[in-house]
Design an enzyme around this catalytic site. Structure first.
Site, PDB file in Angstrom:
ATOM      1  N   TYR A   1     -72.992 -28.806 -33.697  1.00  0.00           N
ATOM      2  CA  TYR A   1     -73.720 -29.792 -34.178  1.00  0.00           C
ATOM      3  C   TYR A   1     -75.362 -29.438 -34.389  1.00  0.00           C
ATOM      4  O   TYR A   1     -76.017 -29.607 -33.298  1.00  0.00           O
ATOM      5  CB  TYR A   1     -73.580 -30.996 -33.401  1.00  0.00           C
TER       6      TYR A   1
ATOM      7  N   HIS B   1     -63.080 -24.951 -29.444  1.00  0.00           N
ATOM      8  CA  HIS B   1     -63.592 -25.566 -30.529  1.00  0.00           C
ATOM      9  C   HIS B   1     -62.819 -24.860 -31.714  1.00  0.00           C
ATOM     10  O   HIS B   1     -63.131 -24.117 -32.285  1.00  0.00           O
ATOM     11  CB  HIS B   1     -64.773 -25.595 -30.758  1.00  0.00           C
TER      12      HIS B   1
END
Length: 279
Positions: free
Chosen positions: A43, A110
């Site tokens: 992010y 992830h």
């Protein structure tokens, strides 16, 4: 594993706003009783982790829970997949530094869609060892599809799964196998992407593409049903995943303090039991 939820703040949007706005969003979450925060190196190439860490710097560490991710590592100004043992070690260390903490409550692998075997053989054992060392509190996996997480639930000793967009009012595919397996193994489930990228929150996209006519028609039906019970569709979309016994937390991404306050109020909106049958 420390308790997650029931409502958590997803911090991906914080990478796209000014630091002061990001800090205000985190403060609003704490004021609303939200003490679970999810982030990731992906992010903003580390920006969300840094802003979350700065906002929580003066907050007692025992009073909040943080999950981050590994397998998509910041390299230069970008992010690259790296599920190697050394890459995972380095990624966790870098996340701890950006967050300004010496331990993190959960680390999720992830999106290992194209790296499943390496994630199983190299990445998971590293996180397992860091868990034994109490550098991390729990091991998880975070993905947008349920099949691979279900495999991890069965083949490893992960503690938690973050599944995005696959247990919602529009897509319940995670219930077919993943949620059952998680419940059987005592693995906690975090539901993210509960608005399916916007269509259930007043937007026009479904899974990051323009919604099809069939999806739009279904959302119109859901909206009418909710209105008949005096419930905003957005409130029902937020709360629906929590009706499954395997789901322990729901993540909502917010960019501003106003969004946090709005979503916290919607989370508390009264929902009659009959609504779920009608939906």
């Amino acid at each position: 594993m420390r308790m997650l939820g029931p409502l958590g703040l997803g911090t991906a949007p914080l990478a796209g706003v000014e630091p002061d706005a990001a800090h205000a969003a985190v403060e609003a979450a704490l004021d609303a009783g939200i003490n679970y925060f999810d982030t990731a190196p992906l992010y903003g190439a580390g920006a969300a982790e840094r802003r979350l860490g700065e906002a929580l710097a003066g907050v007692p560490r025992h009073s909040y829970v943080v999950s981050t991710k590994a397998g998509r590592r910041v390299v230069g100004d970008g992010v690259e997949y790296d599920f190697s043992a050394e890459g995972i070690k380095a990624s966790v260390a870098e996340s701890l530094s950006r967050l300004g903490v010496d331990r993190v409550d959960v680390v999720h692998l992830h999106d290992p869609d194209e790296h499943v075997e390496q994630a199983l053989d190299e990445a998971y054992p590293v996180l397992d060892e860091l868990r034994r060392q109490s550098v991390i509190g729990a091991v998880g996996i975070g993905m947008n599809s349920p099949e691979i997480p279900a495999r991890f639930v069965r083949e490893t000793d992960i503690d938690v799964v973050l599944i995005a967009g696959r247990y919602t009012l529009l897509d319940r595919s995670a219930a077919d196998d993943l949620l059952t397996a998680a419940a059987d193994r005592g693995v906690a489930v975090i539901a993210g992407g509960v608005f399916n990228s916007g269509i259930l929150a007043g937007g026009s996209t479904y899974d990051y593409r323009p919604a099809s006519p069939a999806i739009v028609t279904e959302v119109e039906r859901l909206t009418k049903v909710c209105a008949s019970y005096d419930v905003p569709l957005k409130a029902a979309a937020m709360r629906f995943p929590a009706t499954h016994p395997a789901v322990t937390a729901v993540l909502i991404g917010c960019a501003t303090a106003a969004e946090v306050r709005e979503n916290a109020a919607l989370w508390r909106h009264p929902l009659p039991a009959e609504l779920w049958t009608a939906l």
